[in-house]
Design an enzyme around this catalytic site. Structure first.
Site, short mmCIF file in Angstrom:
data_model
loop_
_atom_site.label_atom_id
_atom_site.label_comp_id
_atom_site.label_asym_id
_atom_site.label_seq_id
_atom_site.Cartn_x
_atom_site.Cartn_y
_atom_site.Cartn_z
CE LYS A 222 46.78 26.14 46.57
NZ LYS A 222 46.35 26.48 45.11
NE ARG A 256 47.47 33.43 46.49
CZ ARG A 256 46.85 32.87 47.44
NH1 ARG A 256 47.12 31.58 47.66
NH2 ARG A 256 45.83 33.49 48.18
C1 9MG Z 1 43.63 32.72 46.37
N1 9MG Z 1 44.26 31.33 45.91
C2 9MG Z 1 44.63 29.94 46.37
N2 9MG Z 1 45.05 29.35 45.83
C3 9MG Z 1 45.56 29.95 44.64
C4 9MG Z 1 46.24 29.94 43.60
O1 9MG Z 1 46.57 28.44 43.38
N3 9MG Z 1 46.31 30.87 42.65
C5 9MG Z 1 45.81 32.02 42.80
N4 9MG Z 1 46.01 32.73 41.65
N5 9MG Z 1 44.98 32.36 43.86
C6 9MG Z 1 44.96 31.44 44.74
#
Ligand code: 9MG
Length: 291
Positions: A222, A256
């Site tokens: 990010k 994630r």
């Molecule tokens: C779909 N998506 C993109 N970034 C995310 C994040 O930080 N958390 C979650 N739960 N979904 C995300």
């Protein structure tokens, strides 16, 4: 909570779980449309599994700042064939969507988790999930992906996010979703400045304590990592792995990520080398003491 009840699976939360990102979109966060066909997405998902993913998160609409909205029909067209193909592999499957119609289609295929950046605020979403056995990830965001980075504002970002997540957790439980099916997520980059993101990351331990609920953290590739390192999205693997380790040390239950192999190795090193719980109450627990 030591386990996550997640559709067909009960996942132990004794170590951080890796959620591997599978974008089935032409304008995803960083895949840039490389995996926009069903076969390519399935192959990518299988690769992530061999690299150590515990959960696969399948998404058919980009949530990147400024991304365009996709119709319900198009999103279903993108994700359902991928979900069908992956369901047979018997691994935990997550659908990344905020549309109740897409959730419904994915639940019919048999997904185990609904990852909703709108925290089940869509009409009928809470009831839909309550009637299923799937886990949910309720995420905080301010505004919508198209405009959310324009001018995000908070009285106190940490308090505001905790209050919102507590309210959504309570709404989910009141609708009949058991606590062991709920993950909460501060939503890094979703209507937050760099300073907001940093404040939230530093408050992960506090959030976990205040919310008494497992946290999902998504910072992979990010822009906050780009702002720290000065690197473009294609060169943010090391920064993403470093952030994943810090999130794990702060007690994140699920991380994630795009770069599963690198994250899995780093988490193995952390597990092997961090001080045992008995001798320091664990860094994760130690961190709690210092708040
Ligand atoms: C779909 N998506 C993109 N970034 C995310 C994040 O930080 N958390 C979650 N739960 N979904 C995300």
């Amino acid at each position: 909570m030591n386990e996550l009840h997640c559709g067909r699976f009960v996942l132990p939360l004794s170590r951080p779980l890796i959620m591997g990102i599978v974008n089935v979109t032409p304008d995803s966060f960083s895949d840039g449309g490389c995996f926009d066909s069903t076969a390519a997405a399935v192959a990518h998902a299988q690769k992530l599994l061999t690299e150590g993913a515990d959960i696969l998160d399948i998404g058919g609409e980009s949530t990147r700042p400024g991304a365009t909205v996709v119709s319900v029909e198009e999103e279903i067209r993108r994700v359902v064939p991928v979900l069908r193909a992956l369901h047979a592999l018997n691994v935990p499957l997550s659908i990344d969507t905020c549309k109740p119609e897409v959730m419904c289609a994915a639940l019919e295929v048999g997904v185990d988790l609904v990852n909703d950046i709108a925290a089940l605020e869509g009409r009928g979403a809470l009831e839909l999930l309550a009637a299923s056995g799937a886990a949910v990830c309720l995420m905080h965001k301010q505004g919508e992906p198209q405009t959310m980075q324009a001018a995000p504002e908070y009285a106190d970002v940490v308090v505001d996010v905790i209050d919102y997540l507590a309210a959504r957790r309570d709404a989910a439980q009141a609708a009949g979703i058991a606590p062991e099916r709920i993950l909460l997520d501060p939503g890094f980059g979703f209507g937050k400045t760099f300073e907001h993101n940093v404040a939230l990351f530093r408050a992960l331990v506090r959030m976990r304590q205040a919310l008494d609920c497992p946290l999902l953290v998504g910072v992979s590739r990010k822009s906050m990592l780009g702002q720290i390192t000065g690197r473009p999205v294609s060169e943010r693997v090391s920064a993403s792995v470093a952030a994943a380790l810090l999130a794990a040390q702060s007690g994140a239950a699920v991380i994630r990520v795009h770069d599963v192999a690198e994250t899995a190795d780093a988490l193995k090193v952390l597990a092997a080398l961090e001080l045992p719980v008995a001798s320091c109450a664990g860094l994760r627990d130690n961190a709690r003491l210092s708040v």
